[in-house]
Design an enzyme around this catalytic site. Structure first.
Site, PDB file in Angstrom:
ATOM      1  N   LYS A  73     -12.337   2.597   1.011  1.00  0.00           N
ATOM      2  CA  LYS A  73     -11.120   2.032   0.437  1.00  0.00           C
ATOM      3  C   LYS A  73     -11.542   0.810  -0.393  1.00  0.00           C
ATOM      4  O   LYS A  73     -11.588  -0.305   0.111  1.00  0.00           O
ATOM      5  CB  LYS A  73     -10.200   1.646   1.610  1.00  0.00           C
ATOM      6  CG  LYS A  73      -8.800   1.320   1.279  1.00  0.00           C
ATOM      7  CD  LYS A  73      -8.036   1.138   2.604  1.00  0.00           C
ATOM      8  CE  LYS A  73      -6.618   0.756   2.376  1.00  0.00           C
ATOM      9  NZ  LYS A  73      -5.875   0.595   3.622  1.00  0.00           N
ATOM     10  N   ILE A  99      -7.052   4.306   8.180  1.00  0.00           N
ATOM     11  CA  ILE A  99      -7.935   5.329   7.620  1.00  0.00           C
ATOM     12  C   ILE A  99      -8.696   6.057   8.732  1.00  0.00           C
ATOM     13  O   ILE A  99      -9.154   7.169   8.528  1.00  0.00           O
ATOM     14  CB  ILE A  99      -8.865   4.786   6.511  1.00  0.00           C
ATOM     15  CG1 ILE A  99      -9.706   3.608   6.979  1.00  0.00           C
ATOM     16  CG2 ILE A  99      -8.061   4.438   5.280  1.00  0.00           C
ATOM     17  CD1 ILE A  99     -10.696   3.095   5.925  1.00  0.00           C
ATOM     18  N   TYR A 106     -17.463  25.383  -0.800  1.00  0.00           N
ATOM     19  CA  TYR A 106     -17.238  23.952  -1.067  1.00  0.00           C
ATOM     20  C   TYR A 106     -15.822  23.735  -1.588  1.00  0.00           C
ATOM     21  O   TYR A 106     -15.175  22.753  -1.237  1.00  0.00           O
ATOM     22  CB  TYR A 106     -18.209  23.413  -2.117  1.00  0.00           C
ATOM     23  CG  TYR A 106     -19.659  23.679  -1.865  1.00  0.00           C
ATOM     24  CD1 TYR A 106     -20.544  23.794  -2.937  1.00  0.00           C
ATOM     25  CD2 TYR A 106     -20.168  23.794  -0.583  1.00  0.00           C
ATOM     26  CE1 TYR A 106     -21.893  24.021  -2.730  1.00  0.00           C
ATOM     27  CE2 TYR A 106     -21.508  24.025  -0.371  1.00  0.00           C
ATOM     28  CZ  TYR A 106     -22.374  24.136  -1.446  1.00  0.00           C
ATOM     29  OH  TYR A 106     -23.698  24.368  -1.237  1.00  0.00           O
ATOM     30  N   GLU A 146       0.836  -1.200   0.000  1.00  0.00           N
ATOM     31  CA  GLU A 146       0.000   0.000   0.000  1.00  0.00           C
ATOM     32  C   GLU A 146       0.878   1.259   0.000  1.00  0.00           C
ATOM     33  O   GLU A 146       0.566   2.237  -0.667  1.00  0.00           O
ATOM     34  CB  GLU A 146      -0.913   0.008   1.226  1.00  0.00           C
ATOM     35  CG  GLU A 146      -1.945  -1.097   1.193  1.00  0.00           C
ATOM     36  CD  GLU A 146      -2.763  -1.152   2.464  1.00  0.00           C
ATOM     37  OE1 GLU A 146      -3.990  -0.962   2.366  1.00  0.00           O
ATOM     38  OE2 GLU A 146      -2.174  -1.378   3.541  1.00  0.00           O
TER      39      GLU A 146
END
Length: 127
Positions: free
Chosen positions: A105, A78, A59, A27
């Site tokens: 993920k 995460i 935004y 990863e």
């Protein structure tokens, strides 16, 4: 003060990023796709009445903070990535009262034919 996670909100969904977060060396070396869904509790009464950008949180500015935070520091979990993003948003935007963030993920290194691994954090602005 309104209750956490109720009322007006700014919503950004399916923000896609490519990153190197995760526990495994593959990863870190190869990276993978991540998707972020975000809800930010903001009182939208003033911009609704005035139609003026100066009365709301942009935004685009929210996206910029999410992107910069995502790309700045590699995390193994995460959950930590999500908390880093929440912290950065609270620091940058005083009008955000609460945040719900989901990080997905889809290529997590687990045996699944279809689906994705994800986390969701719900955080109110610290007092």
């Amino acid at each position: 003060m309104t209750a956490a996670f109720t009322g007006d909100r700014i919503i950004l969904r399916d923000l896609g990023f490519y990153g190197y977060h995760g526990l495994f060396s593959e990863e870190e070396r190869l990276g993978q796709r991540f998707f972020v869904d975000l809800e930010c509790g903001v009182d939208l009464t003033a911009p609704g009445k005035t139609d003026a950008i100066g009365h709301t949180v942009s935004y685009a500015d929210i996206y910029d903070v999410v992107k910069a935070t995502f790309e700045t520091k590699r995390t193994k979990l995460i959950e930590a990535l999500g908390q880093n993003i929440v912290t950065a948003l609270f620091e940058r935007f005083g009008d955000i009262n609460w945040i719900i963030i989901r990080i997905r993920k889809p290529e997590a290194p687990i045996a699944m034919v279809r689906g994705e691994a994800a986390i969701e954090l719900r955080r109110a602005r610290p007092a």
